[in-house]
Write a protein that holds these residues in place. Sequence first.
Motif, mmCIF file in Angstrom:
data_model
loop_
_atom_site.group_PDB
_atom_site.id
_atom_site.type_symbol
_atom_site.label_atom_id
_atom_site.label_comp_id
_atom_site.label_asym_id
_atom_site.label_seq_id
_atom_site.Cartn_x
_atom_site.Cartn_y
_atom_site.Cartn_z
ATOM 1 N N PRO A 150 -49.255 -11.132 -11.511
ATOM 2 C CA PRO A 150 -49.428 -9.987 -10.608
ATOM 3 C C PRO A 150 -48.210 -9.075 -10.551
ATOM 4 N N VAL A 151 -47.011 -9.641 -10.769
ATOM 5 C CA VAL A 151 -45.807 -8.807 -10.786
ATOM 6 C C VAL A 151 -45.855 -7.836 -11.963
ATOM 7 N N THR A 209 -44.544 0.177 -22.441
ATOM 8 C CA THR A 209 -44.629 -0.464 -23.758
ATOM 9 C C THR A 209 -44.086 -1.886 -23.714
ATOM 10 N N LEU A 210 -42.936 -2.079 -23.061
ATOM 11 C CA LEU A 210 -42.349 -3.414 -22.964
ATOM 12 C C LEU A 210 -43.194 -4.335 -22.078
ATOM 13 N N LEU A 211 -43.702 -3.796 -20.956
ATOM 14 C CA LEU A 211 -44.487 -4.621 -20.046
ATOM 15 C C LEU A 211 -45.844 -5.006 -20.629
ATOM 16 N N GLY A 220 -44.470 -13.697 -17.411
ATOM 17 C CA GLY A 220 -43.749 -12.965 -16.391
ATOM 18 C C GLY A 220 -43.125 -11.706 -16.949
ATOM 19 N N PRO A 221 -42.504 -10.881 -16.094
ATOM 20 C CA PRO A 221 -41.984 -9.579 -16.528
ATOM 21 C C PRO A 221 -40.914 -9.657 -17.606
ATOM 22 N N PHE A 222 -40.249 -10.798 -17.751
ATOM 23 C CA PHE A 222 -39.193 -10.910 -18.751
ATOM 24 C C PHE A 222 -39.609 -11.749 -19.960
ATOM 25 N N ASP A 223 -40.886 -12.110 -20.018
ATOM 26 C CA ASP A 223 -41.381 -12.895 -21.152
ATOM 27 C C ASP A 223 -41.759 -11.964 -22.303
ATOM 28 N N ILE A 224 -40.745 -11.331 -22.883
ATOM 29 C CA ILE A 224 -40.956 -10.382 -23.981
ATOM 30 C C ILE A 224 -40.398 -11.004 -25.249
#
Length: 554
Positions: A150-151, A209-211, A220-224
């Motif tokens: 959800p974040v 693009t990153l999200l 999560g938001p940093f799982d790139i």
Amino acid sequence: MTGMSAALRRRFARFNAAAGLLVTIVALLLAPASPASAHAVLSSSSPAASTVVPSAPAEVVLTFSEPVRKVPDKIRVIAPDGSRADRGEPTFANSVVNIPVDTSAGNGTYLVTYRVISADSHPVSGAFTYSVGAASAPPVDTGNDSRADPVVSTAIKVAKFVGYAGLLLVVGPALVLALLWPRRLSRRGPARLAWTGLGLVALATIAVTLLQVPYTNGGGPFDITGEGLSLTLGSAFGAAHLVRLGLLAAAVFLLRPLLAGSVGRADLVILGVLAGAALLTWPLAGHPAASPAPAVSVVVDAVHLGSMAVWLGGLVMLAVFLLPRADERELGAILPIWSRWAALAVSALLLAGVVQALIEVATPAALVSTQYGRLVLAKIGLFAAVIAVAAYSRYLVRKRIAASRPAPVRRAILAELAITAIVLGVSAVLVQTPPARTASADVAALDGGSFSTRVNSSLYSLEIEVTPAERGNNSVHFYAYTLDNRPQPVVEWKATVALPSAGIEPIDVPLLPLTPNHATGEITLPAAGEWEMRVTARTTEIDQATVTATVPIR
């Protein structure tokens, strides 16, 4: 010498802008084609869901309603003992996905979970079971959550809102400075606003693009990851965002002289072409590119977005700069021209919005039965309020009250901007919501409607989905979340449904845990009415809570 230097600078700016446009055209030509259809739906599988086969298949085949793209490590087959039974990478051939399976994993019930990307860039997930030899207790896939974080979902909506705001902040100053700005007034403030708007569009484009990587992966938001980013950039969605960044870079060379007041007619034409091409990247990366009439939808959405930017960007310039600084004579010349521009922009906005809604909503019933339709209705209501305020402003201009007494016009414009800020927020949510035509397609595939609700207990929040919400065979899904909206693992599920008005006592719902916070089940609801559903979720060895919901069945 000064004139020669200025001419060389203009030629250099045109060359760089043309080069940027050429690069983006090449990128568009090389970008992968995106098929035009609705949200992907699993049409069939082999083995079929809930069936018992005599011997272990060498592969599981998934067939979707449209071509889909893979999400790394999100298609899995779980053996009866809980181990991974899939072997190697699944192969994608348009709408068919082949998953190699270990044939020595033994008899029992297997769980297949999947997460893929549909043509409109949204993830589609689901699960089903099949059994080899005989059914057994179904396994659980603990590493494949089927819901987007959800974040991440909220962050994408915020980034898209920022992008829309940046677009109007760059279009408004550029348009007014090029055609309506009094020479005696300083251009510094509007120029800063335009550069801020351009920066916001670029920042929002990069962020979205990153999200998109964790949004599709379910992380999560940093799982790139590098692989996830590569897949995103290699898609039509990624190509559209890269093209937008290239067009923004090309526009910088021509925007600088325009904001300084030294732009030529040819430069304005090139800048207009760049702006038009940039507007197309928004619909090419979203629902319009996957609509039943993609060419119409893309153009209409670009017109809708451009009209919004012209209208609201112009209102910002009037409220912040022109009304406080221009004198009565200047306002007397500017406001009638702006009033005509605003009327044209609003007319185009309204017409494009109607066409867009007809394509994306599909049926009148979908306006009230789907989230997308309800958001469209909310947007229409807000738009009607804005039109009423705009009509009042136009009345003041026609009566020549605005030039001599600009305060009432400024208050009306501020009211317009306040309401339209909410409209932009609704639009940011709308573009992340599957279109009503998609919901209609899913409903048609399932021969019925659907019902969803969210209820809270002291321990958790539970999202309940019933599909179809009609008499007959029904699928139920339960998603448990903590009270701060994070996935809540559940140790044990229990659920019953009853219809007291028809004398039907509570019926147990057999449930299959798919992930730690998600369970599903199949049940037959034989009569229409207001069914009472009771769900008990045990979150620890001693903690449990029961919630109830009323499910209307047609």
